[in-house]
Design a protein around this motif. Structure first.
Motif, PDB file in Angstrom:
ATOM      1  N   ARG A 199      33.639  11.390  59.089  1.00 60.37           N
ATOM      2  CA  ARG A 199      33.288   9.971  59.007  1.00 60.37           C
ATOM      3  C   ARG A 199      32.624   9.494  60.299  1.00 60.37           C
ATOM      4  NH1 ARG A 199      35.143   5.364  56.187  1.00 60.37           N
ATOM      5  NH2 ARG A 199      33.306   4.042  56.150  1.00 60.37           N
ATOM      6  N   LEU A 200      33.127   9.943  61.430  1.00 59.88           N
ATOM      7  CA  LEU A 200      32.536   9.543  62.704  1.00 59.88           C
ATOM      8  C   LEU A 200      31.154  10.156  62.894  1.00 59.88           C
ATOM      9  CD1 LEU A 200      35.609   9.792  65.106  1.00 59.88           C
ATOM     10  CD2 LEU A 200      34.558   7.718  64.198  1.00 59.88           C
ATOM     11  N   SER A 201      30.977  11.377  62.444  1.00 60.27           N
ATOM     12  CA  SER A 201      29.691  12.050  62.598  1.00 60.27           C
ATOM     13  C   SER A 201      28.614  11.422  61.730  1.00 60.27           C
ATOM     14  CB  SER A 201      29.830  13.539  62.252  1.00 60.27           C
ATOM     15  OG  SER A 201      30.719  14.190  63.128  1.00 60.27           O
ATOM     16  N   ASP A 202      29.023  10.843  60.600  1.00 56.62           N
ATOM     17  CA  ASP A 202      28.065  10.245  59.678  1.00 56.62           C
ATOM     18  C   ASP A 202      27.701   8.811  60.051  1.00 56.62           C
ATOM     19  OD1 ASP A 202      28.002  12.530  58.190  1.00 56.62           O
ATOM     20  OD2 ASP A 202      29.450  11.852  56.706  1.00 56.62           O
ATOM     21  N   ALA A 203      28.433   8.235  60.980  1.00 54.85           N
ATOM     22  CA  ALA A 203      28.238   6.814  61.291  1.00 54.85           C
ATOM     23  C   ALA A 203      27.563   6.637  62.638  1.00 54.85           C
ATOM     24  CB  ALA A 203      29.589   6.098  61.285  1.00 54.85           C
ATOM     25  N   ASP A 204      26.759   5.567  62.762  1.00 54.22           N
ATOM     26  CA  ASP A 204      26.280   5.196  64.083  1.00 54.22           C
ATOM     27  C   ASP A 204      27.124   4.027  64.575  1.00 54.22           C
ATOM     28  OD1 ASP A 204      23.324   3.620  62.692  1.00 54.22           O
ATOM     29  OD2 ASP A 204      25.351   2.844  62.887  1.00 54.22           O
ATOM     30  N   ALA A 205      26.762   3.473  65.681  1.00 56.86           N
ATOM     31  CA  ALA A 205      27.622   2.470  66.316  1.00 56.86           C
ATOM     32  C   ALA A 205      27.786   1.211  65.486  1.00 56.86           C
ATOM     33  CB  ALA A 205      27.062   2.109  67.698  1.00 56.86           C
ATOM     34  N   THR A 206      26.888   0.978  64.543  1.00 54.85           N
ATOM     35  CA  THR A 206      26.963  -0.266  63.772  1.00 54.85           C
ATOM     36  C   THR A 206      27.333  -0.038  62.308  1.00 54.85           C
ATOM     37  OG1 THR A 206      24.590  -0.163  63.271  1.00 54.85           O
ATOM     38  CG2 THR A 206      25.247  -1.363  65.265  1.00 54.85           C
TER      39      THR A 206
ATOM     40  N   ASP B 263      32.414  -1.180  59.903  1.00 54.12           N
ATOM     41  CA  ASP B 263      32.896  -2.522  60.208  1.00 54.12           C
ATOM     42  C   ASP B 263      34.329  -2.452  60.710  1.00 54.12           C
ATOM     43  OD1 ASP B 263      34.466  -2.073  57.957  1.00 54.12           O
ATOM     44  OD2 ASP B 263      33.328  -3.440  56.669  1.00 54.12           O
ATOM     45  N   ASP B 264      34.911  -3.600  61.038  1.00 55.36           N
ATOM     46  CA  ASP B 264      36.254  -3.619  61.610  1.00 55.36           C
ATOM     47  C   ASP B 264      37.286  -3.003  60.674  1.00 55.36           C
ATOM     48  OD1 ASP B 264      35.250  -4.788  63.854  1.00 55.36           O
ATOM     49  OD2 ASP B 264      36.140  -6.760  63.530  1.00 55.36           O
ATOM     50  N   THR B 265      37.150  -3.255  59.381  1.00 53.27           N
ATOM     51  CA  THR B 265      38.106  -2.697  58.423  1.00 53.27           C
ATOM     52  C   THR B 265      38.057  -1.176  58.431  1.00 53.27           C
ATOM     53  OG1 THR B 265      37.965  -4.650  57.004  1.00 53.27           O
ATOM     54  CG2 THR B 265      38.780  -2.618  55.991  1.00 53.27           C
ATOM     55  N   ALA B 266      36.847  -0.610  58.435  1.00 56.44           N
ATOM     56  CA  ALA B 266      36.703   0.846  58.451  1.00 56.44           C
ATOM     57  C   ALA B 266      37.257   1.435  59.744  1.00 56.44           C
ATOM     58  CB  ALA B 266      35.238   1.223  58.279  1.00 56.44           C
ATOM     59  N   LEU B 267      36.997   0.762  60.860  1.00 52.95           N
ATOM     60  CA  LEU B 267      37.527   1.250  62.138  1.00 52.95           C
ATOM     61  C   LEU B 267      39.051   1.217  62.149  1.00 52.95           C
ATOM     62  CD1 LEU B 267      35.020  -0.564  64.523  1.00 52.95           C
ATOM     63  CD2 LEU B 267      35.154   1.904  64.141  1.00 52.95           C
ATOM     64  N   ARG B 268      39.628   0.142  61.630  1.00 52.94           N
ATOM     65  CA  ARG B 268      41.098   0.062  61.583  1.00 52.94           C
ATOM     66  C   ARG B 268      41.670   1.172  60.720  1.00 52.94           C
ATOM     67  NH1 ARG B 268      40.192  -5.615  61.505  1.00 52.94           N
ATOM     68  NH2 ARG B 268      40.216  -5.624  59.230  1.00 52.94           N
ATOM     69  N   LEU B 269      41.007   1.480  59.611  1.00 54.59           N
ATOM     70  CA  LEU B 269      41.493   2.538  58.725  1.00 54.59           C
ATOM     71  C   LEU B 269      41.452   3.899  59.428  1.00 54.59           C
ATOM     72  CD1 LEU B 269      39.919   1.522  55.296  1.00 54.59           C
ATOM     73  CD2 LEU B 269      42.348   1.518  55.912  1.00 54.59           C
ATOM     74  N   LEU B 270      40.401   4.154  60.212  1.00 56.99           N
ATOM     75  CA  LEU B 270      40.330   5.413  60.946  1.00 56.99           C
ATOM     76  C   LEU B 270      41.425   5.489  62.004  1.00 56.99           C
ATOM     77  CD1 LEU B 270      36.463   5.769  61.330  1.00 56.99           C
ATOM     78  CD2 LEU B 270      37.972   7.231  59.978  1.00 56.99           C
ATOM     79  N   HIS B 271      41.642   4.398  62.714  1.00 58.77           N
ATOM     80  CA  HIS B 271      42.739   4.375  63.684  1.00 58.77           C
ATOM     81  C   HIS B 271      44.081   4.594  62.992  1.00 58.77           C
ATOM     82  CE1 HIS B 271      40.946   3.418  67.561  1.00 58.77           C
ATOM     83  NE2 HIS B 271      40.145   2.529  66.986  1.00 58.77           N
ATOM     84  N   HIS B 272      44.270   3.927  61.854  1.00 63.32           N
ATOM     85  CA  HIS B 272      45.534   4.079  61.118  1.00 63.32           C
ATOM     86  C   HIS B 272      45.721   5.528  60.670  1.00 63.32           C
ATOM     87  CE1 HIS B 272      48.870   3.084  58.427  1.00 63.32           C
ATOM     88  NE2 HIS B 272      48.270   3.804  57.514  1.00 63.32           N
ATOM     89  N   GLY B 273      44.644   6.153  60.187  1.00 62.32           N
ATOM     90  CA  GLY B 273      44.748   7.539  59.739  1.00 62.32           C
ATOM     91  C   GLY B 273      45.120   8.484  60.860  1.00 62.32           C
ATOM     92  N   LEU B 274      44.499   8.308  62.022  1.00 57.90           N
ATOM     93  CA  LEU B 274      44.844   9.155  63.166  1.00 57.90           C
ATOM     94  C   LEU B 274      46.291   8.926  63.594  1.00 57.90           C
ATOM     95  CD1 LEU B 274      41.579   8.877  65.299  1.00 57.90           C
ATOM     96  CD2 LEU B 274      42.473  10.927  64.180  1.00 57.90           C
ATOM     97  N   GLY B 275      46.740   7.681  63.559  1.00 54.07           N
ATOM     98  CA  GLY B 275      48.127   7.396  63.914  1.00 54.07           C
ATOM     99  C   GLY B 275      49.104   8.046  62.957  1.00 54.07           C
ATOM    100  N   ALA B 276      48.810   7.978  61.656  1.00 53.77           N
ATOM    101  CA  ALA B 276      49.694   8.586  60.659  1.00 53.77           C
ATOM    102  C   ALA B 276      49.746  10.098  60.833  1.00 53.77           C
ATOM    103  CB  ALA B 276      49.212   8.222  59.256  1.00 53.77           C
TER     104      ALA B 276
ATOM    105  N   ASP C 230      46.512   0.655  69.954  1.00 51.37           N
ATOM    106  CA  ASP C 230      47.060  -0.702  70.094  1.00 51.37           C
ATOM    107  C   ASP C 230      46.120  -1.604  70.889  1.00 51.37           C
ATOM    108  OD1 ASP C 230      49.320   0.001  68.679  1.00 51.37           O
ATOM    109  OD2 ASP C 230      50.541   0.365  70.463  1.00 51.37           O
ATOM    110  N   LEU C 231      45.465  -1.053  71.914  1.00 54.97           N
ATOM    111  CA  LEU C 231      44.672  -1.876  72.820  1.00 54.97           C
ATOM    112  C   LEU C 231      43.193  -1.983  72.437  1.00 54.97           C
ATOM    113  CD1 LEU C 231      46.085  -0.916  76.324  1.00 54.97           C
ATOM    114  CD2 LEU C 231      46.992  -2.480  74.603  1.00 54.97           C
ATOM    115  N   TYR C 232      42.676  -0.981  71.695  1.00 52.12           N
ATOM    116  CA  TYR C 232      41.232  -0.956  71.447  1.00 52.12           C
ATOM    117  C   TYR C 232      40.826  -1.057  69.981  1.00 52.12           C
ATOM    118  CZ  TYR C 232      40.507   0.161  76.351  1.00 52.12           C
ATOM    119  OH  TYR C 232      40.473   0.117  77.716  1.00 52.12           O
ATOM    120  N   ALA C 233      41.741  -0.884  69.047  1.00 49.19           N
ATOM    121  CA  ALA C 233      41.370  -1.026  67.640  1.00 49.19           C
ATOM    122  C   ALA C 233      41.070  -2.493  67.326  1.00 49.19           C
ATOM    123  CB  ALA C 233      42.494  -0.521  66.742  1.00 49.19           C
TER     124      ALA C 233
END
Length: 224
Positions: A159-166, A169-182, A213-216
């Motif tokens: 997912r990160l390799s397929d995406a550029d910086a824009t 969106d925030d929802t997708a970023l939160r989901l990636l953070h949540h997945g890594l945390g799980a 916690d600090l950057y998501a």
């Protein structure tokens, strides 16, 4: 089953550094992307960085906007474990706002590498221990858990390799953070009590969790 090595054309080499070196080194490289002596803050004004950078930085940055740092507007948030790892955390109310999202992906690449580092540690730990005449890493239940972690991490990397910086969106970023945390929590569970010791892999996993916690991106405000 170890995580596959990052391909040589990985967009952000921070992943390999976070996987193979100490969190302090990976975070130093992360902040260096904004320039020497610059402390990068998350959406709400928090920053996690090597203690020496927090002590010496003269500039601050958020979402690509950089300005002079005002230490009189900062609050110390460093925990004992962060200090032991050579890290420091602060919160500032005087950080400029910007619109560049590239640092969001950089944080995720670092967290991906840190989680791969945890997977490597768990695999090695289970491979050194046996139940009867079977290595724990070969036990069907544990082997399946390790394989599931590998798949989860590959999905995040794709997912990160397929995406550029824009693109995310925030929802997708939160989901990636949540997945890594799980995935990280599932791997720590395989270590039992060893995963909770300061000298074990749990210390690095703690840094990875604090980064989220600090950057998501924050959850959207609920309106009535």
């Amino acid at each position: 089953m170890p995580a596959p090595a990052a391909p040589p054309d990985t967009p952000v080499p921070l992943r390999a550094l976070a996987r193979h070196d100490l969190p302090r080194r990976a975070l130093a490289a992360l902040h260096r992307q904004a320039g020497d002596g610059t402390l990068v803050h998350g959406p709400a004004g928090h920053a996690l960085a090597p203690a020496e950078l927090v002590a010496s930085a003269r500039r601050c940055c958020r979402a690509g906007a950089t300005g002079e740092r005002r230490t009189d507007s900062e609050r110390e948030l460093t925990t004992p474990l962060l200090a032991r790892l050579g890290l420091a955390a602060v919160h500032s109310t005087a950080v400029p706002h910007g619109a560049d999202r590239s640092f969001d992906l950089s944080v995720l690449w670092v967290r991906l590498g840190m989680t791969e580092r945890l997977l490597d540690a768990v695999t090695a730990y289970l491979g050194e221990r046996s139940f009867g005449d079977m290595k724990l890493s070969k036990h069907p239940v544990l082997k399946d858990a390790l394989a599931a972690a590998v798949v989860d991490l590959l999905q995040v990397a794709a997912r990160l390799s397929d995406a550029d910086a824009t693109a995310l969106d925030d929802t997708a970023l939160r989901l990636l953070h949540h997945g890594l945390g799980a995935t990280g929590r599932a791997l720590l569970d395989l270590l039992g009590a060893y995963g909770l010791t300061e000298d074990g892999p749990g210390a690095d996993a703690y840094v990875c969790a604090v980064l989220a916690d600090l950057y998501a991106p924050g959850e959207p405000a609920v309106t009535s």
